[in-house]
Write an enzyme that holds these catalytic residues in place. Sequence first.
Site, PDB file in Angstrom:
ATOM      1  N   ASN A 155       0.809  -1.227   0.000  1.00  0.00           N
ATOM      2  CA  ASN A 155       0.000   0.000   0.000  1.00  0.00           C
ATOM      3  C   ASN A 155       0.844   1.281   0.000  1.00  0.00           C
ATOM      4  O   ASN A 155       0.421   2.299  -0.526  1.00  0.00           O
ATOM      5  CB  ASN A 155      -1.036  -0.014   1.130  1.00  0.00           C
ATOM      6  CG  ASN A 155      -0.432  -0.086   2.498  1.00  0.00           C
ATOM      7  OD1 ASN A 155       0.748  -0.406   2.651  1.00  0.00           O
ATOM      8  ND2 ASN A 155      -1.218   0.202   3.510  1.00  0.00           N
ATOM      9  N   GLU A 254       4.565  -3.823  12.346  1.00  0.00           N
ATOM     10  CA  GLU A 254       3.580  -2.764  12.066  1.00  0.00           C
ATOM     11  C   GLU A 254       2.416  -3.468  11.380  1.00  0.00           C
ATOM     12  O   GLU A 254       2.501  -3.787  10.197  1.00  0.00           O
ATOM     13  CB  GLU A 254       4.181  -1.713  11.138  1.00  0.00           C
ATOM     14  CG  GLU A 254       5.396  -0.991  11.696  1.00  0.00           C
ATOM     15  CD  GLU A 254       5.046   0.012  12.776  1.00  0.00           C
ATOM     16  OE1 GLU A 254       3.866   0.363  12.905  1.00  0.00           O
ATOM     17  OE2 GLU A 254       5.957   0.420  13.506  1.00  0.00           O
ATOM     18  N   CYS A 288      -3.154   1.574   6.695  1.00  0.00           N
ATOM     19  CA  CYS A 288      -3.329   0.945   8.009  1.00  0.00           C
ATOM     20  C   CYS A 288      -3.852   1.946   9.035  1.00  0.00           C
ATOM     21  O   CYS A 288      -4.378   1.546  10.064  1.00  0.00           O
ATOM     22  CB  CYS A 288      -2.003   0.373   8.467  1.00  0.00           C
ATOM     23  SG  CYS A 288      -0.719   1.615   8.421  1.00  0.00           S
ATOM     24  N   GLU A 466       8.498   3.155  14.283  1.00  0.00           N
ATOM     25  CA  GLU A 466       9.285   3.566  13.125  1.00  0.00           C
ATOM     26  C   GLU A 466       9.212   5.081  13.015  1.00  0.00           C
ATOM     27  O   GLU A 466       8.145   5.661  13.153  1.00  0.00           O
ATOM     28  CB  GLU A 466       8.727   2.918  11.856  1.00  0.00           C
ATOM     29  CG  GLU A 466       8.878   1.396  11.889  1.00  0.00           C
ATOM     30  CD  GLU A 466       8.574   0.723  10.562  1.00  0.00           C
ATOM     31  OE1 GLU A 466       7.581   1.093   9.925  1.00  0.00           O
ATOM     32  OE2 GLU A 466       9.347  -0.174  10.174  1.00  0.00           O
TER      33      GLU A 466
HETATM   34  P1  NAP Z   1       0.318  -9.016   3.944  1.00  0.00           P
HETATM   35  O1  NAP Z   1      -0.463  -9.932   3.096  1.00  0.00           O
HETATM   36  O2  NAP Z   1       0.550  -9.374   5.353  1.00  0.00           O
HETATM   37  O3  NAP Z   1       1.699  -8.805   3.172  1.00  0.00           O
HETATM   38  C1  NAP Z   1       2.731  -7.995   3.665  1.00  0.00           C
HETATM   39  C2  NAP Z   1       4.057  -8.568   3.228  1.00  0.00           C
HETATM   40  O4  NAP Z   1       4.214  -9.847   3.801  1.00  0.00           O
HETATM   41  C3  NAP Z   1       4.190  -8.748   1.717  1.00  0.00           C
HETATM   42  O5  NAP Z   1       5.525  -8.523   1.337  1.00  0.00           O
HETATM   43  C4  NAP Z   1       3.841 -10.216   1.551  1.00  0.00           C
HETATM   44  O6  NAP Z   1       4.398 -10.805   0.391  1.00  0.00           O
HETATM   45  C5  NAP Z   1       4.498 -10.789   2.784  1.00  0.00           C
HETATM   46  N1  NAP Z   1       4.012 -12.120   3.152  1.00  0.00           N
HETATM   47  C6  NAP Z   1       2.925 -12.785   2.705  1.00  0.00           C
HETATM   48  N2  NAP Z   1       2.872 -14.014   3.268  1.00  0.00           N
HETATM   49  C7  NAP Z   1       3.935 -14.109   4.095  1.00  0.00           C
HETATM   50  C8  NAP Z   1       4.438 -15.129   4.942  1.00  0.00           C
HETATM   51  N3  NAP Z   1       3.812 -16.292   5.094  1.00  0.00           N
HETATM   52  N4  NAP Z   1       5.555 -14.873   5.649  1.00  0.00           N
HETATM   53  C9  NAP Z   1       6.196 -13.698   5.539  1.00  0.00           C
HETATM   54  N5  NAP Z   1       5.790 -12.706   4.730  1.00  0.00           N
HETATM   55  C10 NAP Z   1       4.667 -12.906   4.030  1.00  0.00           C
HETATM   56  O7  NAP Z   1      -0.319  -7.574   4.004  1.00  0.00           O
HETATM   57  P2  NAP Z   1      -0.791  -6.691   2.791  1.00  0.00           P
HETATM   58  O8  NAP Z   1      -2.118  -7.188   2.350  1.00  0.00           O
HETATM   59  O9  NAP Z   1       0.298  -6.532   1.781  1.00  0.00           O
HETATM   60  O10 NAP Z   1      -0.924  -5.249   3.490  1.00  0.00           O
HETATM   61  C11 NAP Z   1      -2.071  -4.858   4.097  1.00  0.00           C
HETATM   62  C12 NAP Z   1      -1.977  -4.991   5.603  1.00  0.00           C
HETATM   63  O11 NAP Z   1      -0.817  -4.307   6.060  1.00  0.00           O
HETATM   64  C13 NAP Z   1      -3.146  -4.343   6.289  1.00  0.00           C
HETATM   65  O12 NAP Z   1      -3.587  -5.137   7.351  1.00  0.00           O
HETATM   66  C14 NAP Z   1      -2.560  -3.036   6.815  1.00  0.00           C
HETATM   67  O13 NAP Z   1      -3.256  -2.513   7.927  1.00  0.00           O
HETATM   68  C15 NAP Z   1      -1.164  -3.443   7.131  1.00  0.00           C
HETATM   69  N6  NAP Z   1      -0.270  -2.279   7.142  1.00  0.00           N
HETATM   70  C16 NAP Z   1       0.206  -1.853   8.343  1.00  0.00           C
HETATM   71  C17 NAP Z   1       1.012  -0.739   8.382  1.00  0.00           C
HETATM   72  C18 NAP Z   1       1.534  -0.247   9.693  1.00  0.00           C
HETATM   73  O14 NAP Z   1       2.443   0.559   9.690  1.00  0.00           O
HETATM   74  N7  NAP Z   1       1.015  -0.711  10.807  1.00  0.00           N
HETATM   75  C19 NAP Z   1       1.359  -0.055   7.212  1.00  0.00           C
HETATM   76  C20 NAP Z   1       0.853  -0.520   6.012  1.00  0.00           C
HETATM   77  C21 NAP Z   1       0.042  -1.645   5.990  1.00  0.00           C
HETATM   78  P3  NAP Z   1       3.494 -11.036  -0.927  1.00  0.00           P
HETATM   79  O15 NAP Z   1       3.062  -9.704  -1.365  1.00  0.00           O
HETATM   80  O16 NAP Z   1       4.450 -11.669  -1.872  1.00  0.00           O
HETATM   81  O17 NAP Z   1       2.357 -11.919  -0.531  1.00  0.00           O
END
Ligand code: NAP
Length: 489
Positions: A155, A254, A288, A466
């Site tokens: 994102n 995060e 997020c 962060e």
């Molecule tokens: P996600 O599915 O958890 O993916 C995040 C990262 O983790 C991607 O690089 C993904 O790779 C990787 N990943 C996927 N499966 C994994 C595994 N089994 N082990 C280790 N890494 C793995 O999250 P998203 O859908 O990209 O992002 C949305 C989420 O992020 C939302 O819940 C949002 O609230 C949260 N977010 C939080 C913050 C914060 O600062 N708190 C900031 C931004 C977003 P792939 O893309 O290759 O699957």
Amino acid sequence: MATTMNLDEHLLIGGSWIDATGGARFDVTDPGSGARVGSVPNGTEADVTAAIDAAAAALPGWRSTPAIQRARILRKAADLMRERADLIATTMTSEQGKPLAEAKGEVEYAASFFEWFAGEAERVYGQIAPPMNTNNRVLVLRQPVGVVAAITPWNFPAAMMTRKLGPAMAAGCTSIVKPASATPLTAALVLRCIEDAGAPAGVVNLITSRDAGMVAKTIFSDDRVRKISFTGSTEIGKDLIRASADQVKRLSLELGGHAPYIIFDDADLDEAVDGLIASKFRNAGQTCVCANRVYVQRGVYDEFLKRLVAKVDAFKVGHGLTEGVVIGPMIDGRAVDKTEEHVQDAVAKGAKLASGGQRLTGGEFEGGAFYAPTVLDGVTNEMQIYYEETFGPVAGLTPFDTEDEAIAFANDSIYGLASYFHTKDYARLMRVAERLEYGIVGANAGIISAANAPFGGVKQSGYGREGGSVGIDEYLDVKYVLMGGVGTV
Ligand code: NAP
């Protein structure tokens, strides 16, 4: 409209831009049209190990490089990002979907982390503690953790990476980065800025791969990797906590959010509408720190709803590269499905659609993942949207009567990342800010992210911070040295 980009990128390992072992690649697509944007290597276990080898080999040299020199490289990397902002932003919009103006804003925001942490690099002070025994001296040193791995979401493909690499480089750590597979091209362009700024080979390494599980497993089982910083979903974050147990790895997490946005009846309503729009609809609601529950005090509820709907109805939705668009596509069809599910569930349980409420298909939306910006009137705690992160362009409004009630509603969540409220009463401002169980509070402000502020959550939104002056601590170990037999002064 569709992107016209065609960018084929590579892995960065030990200073060389290379293909994956075996040569497999995967395509990156434009969520606004379904068109191909480019491709990246599908990294393998051997590639991840090679990246760890490179980061480990670069560590002794980088950690002993004077901080002022590391800072110079970070500042130069920020300058290069600004010089290349058009290319980076166009690439980001093409693979992620956000409107071009927002993408340019993210490039600036991402560069600001390099600058901020350049300053922090120069101020990693230790301590000399007063001794308990006059023959002793107590020194406290702050030293780089070592090799770190960063796993980042789609994102904010540039900023979520620089928020980790900036402090890691500043502290003297070397890194392996695994960006989301939807947005690897922006990541490659940012790493090129770091490399062109003069970072030695192996200080940052890039692994793109469709097999995130394999990448994580390889990283977690290699004892040379001392720390993992992850931004993404709470679900994967919990898996990583479990995976970290075997080698007791340091983690920063995060994770998801589900922000409450409270409007008290003494608020400046126009300011509150603009604040909510900035918080809720930026990046098509895929942040997020997005407002996901909007609590409006009963006396101003109808007026607030009217002013909000007037603005939301006027949003121009379309491809992020089209002039004037403020709401782009969502990341993919699954994201649209989840948004649709939340809206349909709310409507079935009695919420009224005040704006939007449907997928956008055909014509200029053909091939893209679009959902209309939506306002729901009368959301209750029986609805899915009330407790789950939607991650889409939907604002659900719930009325409340008293300050205590608003705080109880707001704190009724497993998440604790960002929260917001509007009031003109400064006594209330202090009181409410202190009672909200969140890592971040926006008081009369809908945008809260900045390099100089500590960003992070409580509860199931994760741990670690962060940015801010504490952001670098995540990449430093504290060591205490007892110097005995020094004698008294
Ligand atoms: P996600 O599915 O958890 O993916 C995040 C990262 O983790 C991607 O690089 C993904 O790779 C990787 N990943 C996927 N499966 C994994 C595994 N089994 N082990 C280790 N890494 C793995 O999250 P998203 O859908 O990209 O992002 C949305 C989420 O992020 C939302 O819940 C949002 O609230 C949260 N977010 C939080 C913050 C914060 O600062 N708190 C900031 C931004 C977003 P792939 O893309 O290759 O699957």
